[in-house]
Structures are given as C-alpha cells and as structure tokens.
Scaffold this active site. Structure first.
Site, PDB file in Angstrom:
ATOM      1  N   ASP A   1       0.869  -1.162   0.000  1.00  0.00           N
ATOM      2  CA  ASP A   1       0.000   0.000   0.000  1.00  0.00           C
ATOM      3  C   ASP A   1       0.917   1.226   0.000  1.00  0.00           C
ATOM      4  OD1 ASP A   1      -2.281   1.677   0.391  1.00  0.00           O
ATOM      5  OD2 ASP A   1      -1.864   1.667   2.543  1.00  0.00           O
ATOM      6  N   ARG A   2       0.397   2.387  -0.394  1.00  0.00           N
ATOM      7  CA  ARG A   2       1.260   3.581  -0.459  1.00  0.00           C
ATOM      8  C   ARG A   2       1.136   4.452   0.791  1.00  0.00           C
ATOM      9  NH1 ARG A   2       0.067   8.645  -4.327  1.00  0.00           N
ATOM     10  NH2 ARG A   2      -0.491   9.504  -2.297  1.00  0.00           N
ATOM     11  N   ASP A   3      -0.032   5.080   0.937  1.00  0.00           N
ATOM     12  CA  ASP A   3      -0.206   6.060   2.023  1.00  0.00           C
ATOM     13  C   ASP A   3      -0.234   5.370   3.385  1.00  0.00           C
ATOM     14  OD1 ASP A   3      -0.397   8.115   0.130  1.00  0.00           O
ATOM     15  OD2 ASP A   3      -2.561   7.833  -0.090  1.00  0.00           O
TER      16      ASP A   3
ATOM     17  N   SER B   1      -2.005  11.730   4.929  1.00  0.00           N
ATOM     18  CA  SER B   1      -2.606  13.011   5.309  1.00  0.00           C
ATOM     19  C   SER B   1      -4.106  12.928   5.117  1.00  0.00           C
ATOM     20  CB  SER B   1      -2.050  14.137   4.436  1.00  0.00           C
ATOM     21  OG  SER B   1      -2.829  15.308   4.601  1.00  0.00           O
ATOM     22  N   ASP B   2      -4.861  13.337   6.141  1.00  0.00           N
ATOM     23  CA  ASP B   2      -6.321  13.365   5.992  1.00  0.00           C
ATOM     24  C   ASP B   2      -6.732  14.380   4.940  1.00  0.00           C
ATOM     25  OD1 ASP B   2      -6.759  11.377   7.821  1.00  0.00           O
ATOM     26  OD2 ASP B   2      -7.011  12.746   9.517  1.00  0.00           O
ATOM     27  N   ALA B   3      -5.835  15.326   4.650  1.00  0.00           N
ATOM     28  CA  ALA B   3      -6.124  16.349   3.639  1.00  0.00           C
ATOM     29  C   ALA B   3      -5.640  15.907   2.250  1.00  0.00           C
ATOM     30  CB  ALA B   3      -5.466  17.667   4.027  1.00  0.00           C
TER      31      ALA B   3
ATOM     32  N   ASN C   1      -5.402   3.018  -3.199  1.00  0.00           N
ATOM     33  CA  ASN C   1      -6.662   3.735  -3.444  1.00  0.00           C
ATOM     34  C   ASN C   1      -6.356   5.222  -3.572  1.00  0.00           C
ATOM     35  OD1 ASN C   1      -8.121   1.382  -3.097  1.00  0.00           O
ATOM     36  ND2 ASN C   1      -9.043   1.963  -1.141  1.00  0.00           N
ATOM     37  N   GLN C   2      -6.803   5.853  -4.630  1.00  0.00           N
ATOM     38  CA  GLN C   2      -6.587   7.303  -4.784  1.00  0.00           C
ATOM     39  C   GLN C   2      -7.903   7.991  -5.121  1.00  0.00           C
ATOM     40  OE1 GLN C   2      -3.981   8.998  -3.896  1.00  0.00           O
ATOM     41  NE2 GLN C   2      -2.834   7.166  -3.291  1.00  0.00           N
TER      42      GLN C   2
ATOM     43  N   CYS D   1      -6.528   2.867  -7.771  1.00  0.00           N
ATOM     44  CA  CYS D   1      -7.962   3.025  -8.043  1.00  0.00           C
ATOM     45  C   CYS D   1      -8.279   4.510  -8.024  1.00  0.00           C
ATOM     46  CB  CYS D   1      -8.800   2.286  -7.005  1.00  0.00           C
ATOM     47  SG  CYS D   1     -10.540   2.817  -7.053  1.00  0.00           S
TER      48      CYS D   1
ATOM     49  N   HIS E   1     -11.269   5.789  -8.356  1.00  0.00           N
ATOM     50  CA  HIS E   1     -12.706   5.980  -8.136  1.00  0.00           C
ATOM     51  C   HIS E   1     -13.021   6.415  -6.711  1.00  0.00           C
ATOM     52  CE1 HIS E   1     -12.222   2.744 -11.281  1.00  0.00           C
ATOM     53  NE2 HIS E   1     -12.841   3.705 -11.938  1.00  0.00           N
TER      54      HIS E   1
HETATM   55 MG   LIG Z   1      -2.826   3.210   3.532  1.00  0.00          MG
HETATM   56 ZN   LIG Z   2     -11.683   1.674  -8.592  1.00  0.00          ZN
END
Ligand SMILES: [Mg+2]
Ligand SMILES: [Zn+2]
Length: 189
Positions: free
Chosen positions: A9-11, A18-20, A53-54, A91, A93
C-alpha cells in the site's frame, strides 16, 4: 526464476498519510525507513509493486498530472536509496462508484497478478488499513499490517478478531522479516 512479488500500500506505509490528501509531489514525505525497506527487498531479489486507493482523483482534490508528479517523486526517492518500484496500480474511483478496484475489492491485486502472471496465494501485501487486509484475504494473499499510518487504529480494531494478522511496527521491520524468511528457505532448499 519466477517473480517474487511483494505488494505495498502507499499512504501510511511508504509515505506519511494526510487526511487532507497528498496533492502534489512536494507534499510527498517518506516514512522513516521505508526507502531502505524497499531497497532491502530489491537487493534480495524481490519485485516491489504498489497498490493504492486514490479517491482524491474522483473527489477532485488532484488530477492525474498531480498523481503522476507524486509517483515520480516517490519513485525517484526510492531509486536514490537504491530501491526500485516496478509497477504502481491505483484506483481512481470514489467510494460510491461500485468499482472492482477500490480496496477492499481485489481488483488492484488481480491486475498485478495478471501483469506478472503469478498466483496471489501467499504473496505479501503490506498495508495499514482494514481495507488492505480484507483485499489480501479475499484473494488468498498474505495480508501484513504495519503500525505506521492508520495501522495502530487498525490494530486496535482487530483486537479480539479471530483472524490472525501479522503486525510489524513499520515497513522496514516487515521487510526484514520477509528477507529473513527468504534466506532461511535458501539455506534449507
Ligand atoms: Mg494506507
Ligand atoms: Zn476503482
């Protein structure tokens, strides 16, 4: 030799979350030890891919050019530390779109399996959220939790759950375990 894949995973795993939202390359900041961790994996012959997830794309927080800038920054930092990220899948979406790639859906992991022509069975997928662990479980991958990012909250949420999850303080500790296992296998076979 077949590909020995490790998926990250990245973040909250490679970079500070960051929540922002991370909106440009200049905001990207590695978690202590994560660059060394990826270099360690690569040095021991692992192929490292990222599945992220982005939803900030769908939410309009940043566009594809900004995401490319972020990923260029990450890849450059990893390479400067002697590592390599072989492939990044994400992703784009939002949560309500019903796509098959936003984790906990397995789509991103399946994309990587198809690209590398490998089975996901027991492939390590290292993340900081329940979504990562659920995505891993749904395809028979080996979900590994790190306490960086949202990991401590996730660990607390898992308390008392029947499913056993491997937990490490951070990516470096997790990768040290993977490398040690690999070395033991090398000795015994
Ligand atoms: Mg993460
Ligand atoms: Zn997706």
């Amino acid at each position: 030799m077949s590909t020995r894949l490790v998926i990250l995973d990245r973040d909250g795993v490679i970079n500070v979350d960051s929540d922002a939202f991370i909106r440009c390359g200049a905001q990207w900041q590695a978690i202590d030890g994560s660059l060394e961790a990826i270099a360690l994996l690569v040095r021991h012959g692992f192929t490292v891919a990222v599945a992220s997830n982005q939803s900030g794309l769908a939410r309009g927080h940043f566009d594809l050019a900004a995401l490319t800038d972020i990923h260029d920054t990450m890849v450059a930092a990893v390479e400067a530390a002697g590592g390599r990220i072989d492939r990044i899948v994400f992703c784009p979406h939002g949560p309500g779109e019903g796509c098959d790639c936003r984790k906990p859906a397995p789509g991103l992991l399946l994309q990587l399996a198809a690209h590398y022509a490998v089975s996901l069975q027991d492939i390590p997928f290292i993340g900081d959220s329940l979504r990562d662990l659920a995505a891993a479980r749904s395809v028979g991958a080996r979900g590994i939790l790190v306490r960086s990012g949202k990991g401590r909250v996730t660990e607390a949420a898992l308390e008392g759950s029947v499913a056993e999850v491997e937990v490490f303080d951070d990516l470096l500790e997790a990768t040290q375990r993977l490398v040690a296992e690999h070395q033991q296998q090398g000795v015994s076979s």
